[in-house]
Design an enzyme around this catalytic site. Structure first.
Site, PDB file in Angstrom:
ATOM      1  N   ASP A   1       0.807  -1.220   0.000  1.00 25.01           N
ATOM      2  CA  ASP A   1       0.000   0.000   0.000  1.00 25.01           C
ATOM      3  C   ASP A   1       0.841   1.271   0.000  1.00 25.01           C
ATOM      4  OD1 ASP A   1      -2.507  -1.203  -0.089  1.00 25.01           O
ATOM      5  OD2 ASP A   1      -2.579  -1.463   2.082  1.00 25.01           O
TER       6      ASP A   1
ATOM      7  N   ARG B   1      -5.006   6.736  -1.725  1.00 26.33           N
ATOM      8  CA  ARG B   1      -3.542   6.789  -1.651  1.00 26.33           C
ATOM      9  C   ARG B   1      -2.948   7.615  -2.797  1.00 26.33           C
ATOM     10  NH1 ARG B   1      -2.883   3.864   2.750  1.00 26.33           N
ATOM     11  NH2 ARG B   1      -4.103   1.948   2.999  1.00 26.33           N
TER      12      ARG B   1
END
Length: 436
Positions: free
Chosen positions: A320, A396
C-alpha cells in the site's frame, strides 16, 4: 460525482509531534472478530474512516450491536455462526477489505448476503476470494466476478488446504474467517509472507491457530468451531497513513517531525527499510507492544535520498505504500526501479498507471512497465507541479500527490480530495497543523 478539488502548495517545514489514525487493517479485523466472539469486545484507537464504518454498518445489519462508548467502540459478539441475513444489500463503499473479509465471514454461515460498492470497488476483482470460499461450500452470484455479489454461506462448510496463488493478506484472511465456523482444520499456505494481523488477532481471541515454516512456505492451520472470547483491543497507528508524513518530512527542507504510536509489525515494515536504505533520517524510539502488535515512535528529518533498485520480495510488506514511495523516488538522486508490482494494477485504481500519469503531469521522469515503474529523480530539486491530477477515486493516489505538492514549485492540484476520507479523515487538518 467528483468531490472538491484541492491544491497543495509548498510552504514551511513539517515540525512537532503528531499521531496518525488507527491501523485500517487491524480496525476491520477487530470489528469482525469481536462480532464473532462471545461476550464484549472493547476497541480503543479504532480508525473512524469511511472504510471501517462500512464494516461496522454491515455487521450491525447482520445483528451485531456496535456502539461508541467515549473514545472506545464496544462490540457485543454473537459467537461464530451467529450472524443473521440482512434485510437489504450491504454497501461496502470503497472498501475492498470489507468486501473480501466479510465474504469469508459469511461463507461458512447459513445466511445470504448481497454486497455492493462504489464505482471503484465495483471494478475490483473478487474472484480471488470466490475460488477458495466456493471450495469450502459457499455459493456466489456476481457480475463477472465483481460487485454487486451475493454470497450464500454453506450450511456445513468444508475445511480445505489452500495455497495462495498471489500474495494477498485479504484472501488469506477470508479463508481463515470462513474456517472459524467450519468443523475440522483449515490450512492456508503462502509462498510469500503477507501481513499477519489476522493470525495475531485470532490467537488473541482464543482461536486454535498454529503457524510456521514448512518447505520454504508459511503454513497456517486453524481448527474451527473452537469459539472466540471477547477481548480488549488497542489499535496502533496505521503505518500506511504514517508513510505520507514520513515521506513529506524527508522531502521538505528543514522538517523535523515525530510520529507517535506507529505500528511496527514486521510484515508491514518494508517502506521504512527502503527509505532508510535510500538515506532517510528516520529514528525508531520507545519500541513497545500494544494489543499484541509492536509499536514505536518515529522521528523523521529532511534528508537527501538516493535511488534504489527495489527488491520485489519486499512488495508484500509495503504494497500500500508504493504510491508514496514513487513520490520519494521522484525527488531522489539517481534512478529507482521497481518490479513485481502487478498487484498494484487491481487496487482501488491501477496504481501503476495512475502514479505514472500523475507524476508525469507534475514534471517527474517516469517509465511505466507491466509490473513496475522506473523513476529518474530530480536530485532534490522540486517538481514543477501542476494539475489537476486525476485521483481515480483512490485515497492513496490523492494523499501521495498532496505530498508531492509540498515538494513542488507551484503546487499540485488534485481533482478530488474526498477519497482521502476512506482511510485518513484528518489528513488535511494534520498536515496544516504540522506546517503552522
Amino acid at each position: 460525482m467528483n468531490g472538491p478539488s484541492r491544491t497543495f502548495t509548498p510552504g514551511g517545514p513539517l515540525r512537532g509531534t503528531i499521531a496518525v489514525p488507527g491501523d485500517k487493517s487491524i480496525s476491520h479485523r477487530a470489528l469482525m472478530l469481536g462480532a464473532s466472539a462471545l461476550g464484549e469486545t472493547r476497541i480503543s484507537g479504532l480508525l473512524e474512516s469511511d472504510d471501517v464504518r462500512a464494516t461496522a454498518a454491515a455487521l450491525r445489519a447482520m445483528g451485531v450491536a456496535i456502539e461508541r462508548d467515549g473514545a472506545d467502540w464496544v462490540v457485543q459478539g454473537l459467537g461464530t455462526g451467529g450472524l443473521m441475513s440482512p434485510r437489504a444489500p450491504l454497501d461496502m463503499g470503497n472498501s475492498g477489505t470489507s468486501a473480501r473479509l466479510l465474504s469469508g465471514l459469511v461463507a461458512s454461515q447459513d445466511i445470504a448476503v448481497t454486497l455492493t460498492g462504489d464505482a471503484s470497488l465495483s471494478r475490483r476483482p473478487m474472484g480471488r476470494v470466490i475460488e477458495p470460499l466456493s471450495r469450502m461450500g459457499a455459493e456466489f452470484r456476481s457480475r463477472d466476478g465483481c460487485l454487486p455479489m451475493t454470497v450464500t454461506g454453506a450450511k456445513r462448510a468444508i475445511p480445505i488446504a489452500y495455497r495462495l496463488p498471489v500474495a494477498s493478506a485479504q484472501v488469506k484472511s477470508a479463508v481463515l474467517l470462513a474456517a472459524l465456523n467450519t468443523a475440522g482444520t483449515t490450512t492456508v499456505i503462502e509462498s510469500e509472507t503477507t501481513r499477519d494481523h489476522t493470525e495475531r488477532m485470532l490467537q488473541a481471541f482464543g482461536a486454535k491457530l498454529e503457524s510456521g515454516a514448512e518447505d520454504g512456505a508459511k503454513v497456517i492451520r486453524l481448527k474451527g468451531e473452537s469459539g472466540l472470547r471477547g477481548q480488549n483491543v488497542m489499535v496502533p497507528g496505521d503505518p500506511s497513513s504514517a508513510a505520507f508524513f514520513i515521506v513529506a518530512a524527508l522531502l521538505v527542507e528543514g522538517s523535523d517531525l515525530t510520529i507517535r504510536n506507529v505500528g511496527m509489525n514486521p510484515s508491514r515494515a518494508g517502506l521504512l527499510a527502503i527509505l532508510r536504505e535510500m538515506g532517510g533520517a528516520i529514528e525508531i524510539a520507545a519500541e513497545r507492544e500494544a494489543g499484541g502488535e509492536p509499536v514505536a515512535d518515529l522521528r523523521v528529518r529532511q534528508s537527501t535520498l538516493a535511488g534504489l533498485d527495489i527488491d520485489p520480495a519486499l512488495a508484500p510488506s509495503m504494497i500500500d505504500e508504493f504510491p508514496i514511495l514513487f513520490v520519494a523516488a521522484a525527488l531522489a538522486e539517481g534512478t529507482t526501479r521497481t518490479t513485481g508490482l502487478g498487484e498494484l494494477r487491481v487496487k482501488e485504481s491501477d496504481r501503476l498507471a495512475a502514479m505514472a500519469a500523475a507524476l508525469g503531469t507534475i514534471g517527474a521522469q517516469v517509465e511505466e512497465h507491466s509490473d513496475g515503474l522506473t523513476i529518474h529523480g530530480t536530485g532534490g530539486a522540486p517538481l514543477a507541479g501542476g494539475g489537476p491530477v486525476p485521483t481515480r477515486l483512490d485515497h492513496r493516489i490523492a494523499m501521495s500527490m498532496a505530498v508531492a505538492g509540498l515538494a513542488s514549485t507551484r503546487g499540485v492540484t488534485i481533482d478530488d480530495a474526498s477519497p482521502i476520507g476512506t482511510s485518513f479523515p484528518t489528513f488535511i487538518d494534520t498536515l496544516e497543523r504540522t506546517r503552522a
